[in-house]
Motif scaffolding. Structure first.
Motif, PDB file in Angstrom:
ATOM      1  N   PRO A 144      14.069 -14.827  -6.567  1.00  0.00           N
ATOM      2  CA  PRO A 144      12.901 -14.744  -5.874  1.00  0.00           C
ATOM      3  C   PRO A 144      11.625 -15.152  -6.579  1.00  0.00           C
ATOM      4  O   PRO A 144      11.701 -15.262  -7.800  1.00  0.00           O
ATOM      5  CB  PRO A 144      12.900 -13.050  -5.744  1.00  0.00           C
ATOM      6  CG  PRO A 144      13.609 -12.882  -7.038  1.00  0.00           C
ATOM      7  CD  PRO A 144      14.809 -13.831  -7.137  1.00  0.00           C
ATOM      8  N   SER A 145      10.521 -15.549  -5.926  1.00  0.00           N
ATOM      9  CA  SER A 145       9.581 -15.874  -6.590  1.00  0.00           C
ATOM     10  C   SER A 145       8.392 -14.904  -6.840  1.00  0.00           C
ATOM     11  O   SER A 145       8.315 -13.932  -5.716  1.00  0.00           O
ATOM     12  CB  SER A 145       8.836 -16.952  -5.821  1.00  0.00           C
ATOM     13  OG  SER A 145       8.369 -16.449  -4.457  1.00  0.00           O
ATOM     14  N   PHE A 146       8.175 -14.737  -8.007  1.00  0.00           N
ATOM     15  CA  PHE A 146       7.051 -13.509  -8.160  1.00  0.00           C
ATOM     16  C   PHE A 146       5.690 -14.425  -8.508  1.00  0.00           C
ATOM     17  O   PHE A 146       5.710 -15.365  -9.039  1.00  0.00           O
ATOM     18  CB  PHE A 146       7.374 -12.755  -9.460  1.00  0.00           C
ATOM     19  CG  PHE A 146       8.938 -11.959  -9.168  1.00  0.00           C
ATOM     20  CD1 PHE A 146       8.902 -10.957  -8.437  1.00  0.00           C
ATOM     21  CD2 PHE A 146       9.822 -12.741  -9.674  1.00  0.00           C
ATOM     22  CE1 PHE A 146       9.947 -10.258  -8.072  1.00  0.00           C
ATOM     23  CE2 PHE A 146      11.183 -11.884  -9.745  1.00  0.00           C
ATOM     24  CZ  PHE A 146      11.176 -10.633  -8.588  1.00  0.00           C
ATOM     25  N   PRO A 147       4.511 -13.557  -8.091  1.00  0.00           N
ATOM     26  CA  PRO A 147       3.294 -14.165  -8.458  1.00  0.00           C
ATOM     27  C   PRO A 147       2.761 -14.105  -9.891  1.00  0.00           C
ATOM     28  O   PRO A 147       3.276 -13.188 -10.519  1.00  0.00           O
ATOM     29  CB  PRO A 147       2.295 -13.223  -7.449  1.00  0.00           C
ATOM     30  CG  PRO A 147       3.032 -11.864  -7.380  1.00  0.00           C
ATOM     31  CD  PRO A 147       4.617 -12.449  -7.197  1.00  0.00           C
ATOM     32  N   LYS A 148       2.337 -15.217 -10.332  1.00  0.00           N
ATOM     33  CA  LYS A 148       1.836 -15.015 -11.633  1.00  0.00           C
ATOM     34  C   LYS A 148       0.735 -14.156 -11.859  1.00  0.00           C
ATOM     35  O   LYS A 148      -0.255 -13.864 -11.160  1.00  0.00           O
ATOM     36  CB  LYS A 148       1.249 -16.722 -12.101  1.00  0.00           C
ATOM     37  CG  LYS A 148       2.493 -17.595 -11.982  1.00  0.00           C
ATOM     38  CD  LYS A 148       1.787 -18.983 -12.421  1.00  0.00           C
ATOM     39  CE  LYS A 148       2.947 -20.033 -12.348  1.00  0.00           C
ATOM     40  NZ  LYS A 148       2.610 -21.212 -12.919  1.00  0.00           N
ATOM     41  N   PRO A 149       0.725 -13.225 -13.039  1.00  0.00           N
ATOM     42  CA  PRO A 149      -0.429 -12.355 -13.128  1.00  0.00           C
ATOM     43  C   PRO A 149      -1.464 -13.160 -13.500  1.00  0.00           C
ATOM     44  O   PRO A 149      -1.744 -13.984 -14.100  1.00  0.00           O
ATOM     45  CB  PRO A 149       0.358 -11.755 -14.396  1.00  0.00           C
ATOM     46  CG  PRO A 149       1.303 -12.602 -15.096  1.00  0.00           C
ATOM     47  CD  PRO A 149       1.875 -13.444 -14.013  1.00  0.00           C
ATOM     48  N   LYS A 150      -2.601 -12.348 -13.260  1.00  0.00           N
ATOM     49  CA  LYS A 150      -3.902 -12.976 -13.373  1.00  0.00           C
ATOM     50  C   LYS A 150      -4.400 -12.692 -14.938  1.00  0.00           C
ATOM     51  O   LYS A 150      -4.033 -11.627 -15.312  1.00  0.00           O
ATOM     52  CB  LYS A 150      -4.832 -12.310 -12.313  1.00  0.00           C
ATOM     53  CG  LYS A 150      -4.726 -12.604 -10.882  1.00  0.00           C
ATOM     54  CD  LYS A 150      -5.768 -12.053 -10.040  1.00  0.00           C
ATOM     55  CE  LYS A 150      -5.383 -12.494  -8.644  1.00  0.00           C
ATOM     56  NZ  LYS A 150      -6.310 -11.966  -7.783  1.00  0.00           N
ATOM     57  N   ALA A 151      -5.139 -13.538 -15.413  1.00  0.00           N
ATOM     58  CA  ALA A 151      -5.550 -13.287 -16.797  1.00  0.00           C
ATOM     59  C   ALA A 151      -6.591 -12.008 -16.680  1.00  0.00           C
ATOM     60  O   ALA A 151      -7.524 -12.081 -15.858  1.00  0.00           O
ATOM     61  CB  ALA A 151      -6.085 -14.406 -17.283  1.00  0.00           C
ATOM     62  N   ALA A 152      -6.587 -11.240 -17.800  1.00  0.00           N
ATOM     63  CA  ALA A 152      -7.294  -9.963 -17.799  1.00  0.00           C
ATOM     64  C   ALA A 152      -8.507 -10.451 -18.048  1.00  0.00           C
ATOM     65  O   ALA A 152      -8.898 -11.434 -18.992  1.00  0.00           O
ATOM     66  CB  ALA A 152      -6.981  -9.085 -18.880  1.00  0.00           C
ATOM     67  N   LYS A 153      -9.830  -9.862 -17.494  1.00  0.00           N
ATOM     68  CA  LYS A 153     -11.159 -10.313 -17.730  1.00  0.00           C
ATOM     69  C   LYS A 153     -11.580  -9.366 -19.153  1.00  0.00           C
ATOM     70  O   LYS A 153     -11.382  -8.679 -19.475  1.00  0.00           O
ATOM     71  CB  LYS A 153     -12.065  -9.711 -16.742  1.00  0.00           C
ATOM     72  CG  LYS A 153     -13.513 -10.028 -16.907  1.00  0.00           C
ATOM     73  CD  LYS A 153     -14.466  -9.806 -16.010  1.00  0.00           C
ATOM     74  CE  LYS A 153     -15.772  -9.959 -16.301  1.00  0.00           C
ATOM     75  NZ  LYS A 153     -16.916  -9.388 -15.443  1.00  0.00           N
ATOM     76  N   THR A 154     -12.016 -10.433 -20.231  1.00  0.00           N
ATOM     77  CA  THR A 154     -12.481  -9.956 -21.699  1.00  0.00           C
ATOM     78  C   THR A 154     -14.094  -9.828 -21.486  1.00  0.00           C
ATOM     79  O   THR A 154     -14.718 -10.480 -20.805  1.00  0.00           O
ATOM     80  CB  THR A 154     -12.118 -10.815 -22.445  1.00  0.00           C
ATOM     81  OG1 THR A 154     -12.706 -12.218 -22.290  1.00  0.00           O
ATOM     82  CG2 THR A 154     -10.635 -10.999 -22.754  1.00  0.00           C
ATOM     83  N   THR A 155     -14.248  -8.670 -22.186  1.00  0.00           N
ATOM     84  CA  THR A 155     -15.881  -8.458 -22.179  1.00  0.00           C
ATOM     85  C   THR A 155     -16.312  -8.824 -23.589  1.00  0.00           C
ATOM     86  O   THR A 155     -15.657  -8.444 -24.430  1.00  0.00           O
ATOM     87  CB  THR A 155     -16.174  -6.909 -21.675  1.00  0.00           C
ATOM     88  OG1 THR A 155     -15.516  -6.154 -22.269  1.00  0.00           O
ATOM     89  CG2 THR A 155     -15.725  -6.727 -19.967  1.00  0.00           C
ATOM     90  N   THR A 156     -17.422  -8.972 -23.594  1.00  0.00           N
ATOM     91  CA  THR A 156     -18.096  -9.246 -24.922  1.00  0.00           C
ATOM     92  C   THR A 156     -19.044  -8.149 -25.180  1.00  0.00           C
ATOM     93  O   THR A 156     -19.513  -7.326 -24.269  1.00  0.00           O
ATOM     94  CB  THR A 156     -19.004 -10.660 -25.188  1.00  0.00           C
ATOM     95  OG1 THR A 156     -19.858 -10.496 -23.929  1.00  0.00           O
ATOM     96  CG2 THR A 156     -18.124 -11.926 -24.478  1.00  0.00           C
ATOM     97  N   LYS A 157     -19.419  -7.930 -26.372  1.00  0.00           N
ATOM     98  CA  LYS A 157     -20.320  -6.890 -27.021  1.00  0.00           C
ATOM     99  C   LYS A 157     -21.628  -6.765 -26.164  1.00  0.00           C
ATOM    100  O   LYS A 157     -22.248  -5.775 -25.871  1.00  0.00           O
ATOM    101  CB  LYS A 157     -20.591  -6.829 -28.288  1.00  0.00           C
ATOM    102  CG  LYS A 157     -19.630  -6.547 -29.156  1.00  0.00           C
ATOM    103  CD  LYS A 157     -19.783  -6.516 -30.706  1.00  0.00           C
ATOM    104  CE  LYS A 157     -18.560  -6.270 -31.395  1.00  0.00           C
ATOM    105  NZ  LYS A 157     -18.674  -6.401 -32.864  1.00  0.00           N
TER     106      LYS A 157
END
Length: 77
Positions: A58-71
Motif C-alpha cells: 500500500p502507498s502511504f502519504p508522506k508526512p508533512k514537515a512540522a512548522k517550526t516557530t522562531t522566538k
C-alpha cells in the motif's frame, strides 16, 4: 483437467463447496476447481468469493514537515 482457482469464504460459518462434500471453514481460502456445480452456484450468489491478487504494498502519504516557530514569531503572537 480444469484450472484451479483460489476461493474464499468471507463469512464465519463453514460451507460445503463441492459435490464430494468438501467443507470450507469460515474466513478461510482454498484452491479448487470452480467448474464444480455447487462451487459455481456459491460463487454466483456471493456466498464464496474469488479474492483479487495483491497489486503491491500500500502507498502511504508522506508526512508533512512540522512548522517550526522562531522566538520572534512567538513574541508577535
Amino acid at each position: 483437467m480444469s484450472e484451479l482457482t483460489r476461493i474464499h469464504n468471507p463469512q464465519a460459518e463453514p460451507v460445503i463447496y463441492t459435490q464430494d462434500g468438501k467443507q470450507l471453514d469460515g474466513f478461510t481460502s482454498v484452491t479448487t476447481d470452480i467448474t464444480d456445480p455447487i462451487t459455481a452456484a456459491l460463487l454466483e450468489c456471493g456466498r464464496l468469493i474469488i479474492p483479487k491478487a495483491p497489486t503491491g504494498p500500500p502507498s502511504f502519504p508522506k508526512p508533512k514537515a512540522a512548522k517550526t516557530t522562531t522566538k520572534e514569531e512567538t513574541a508577535n503572537e
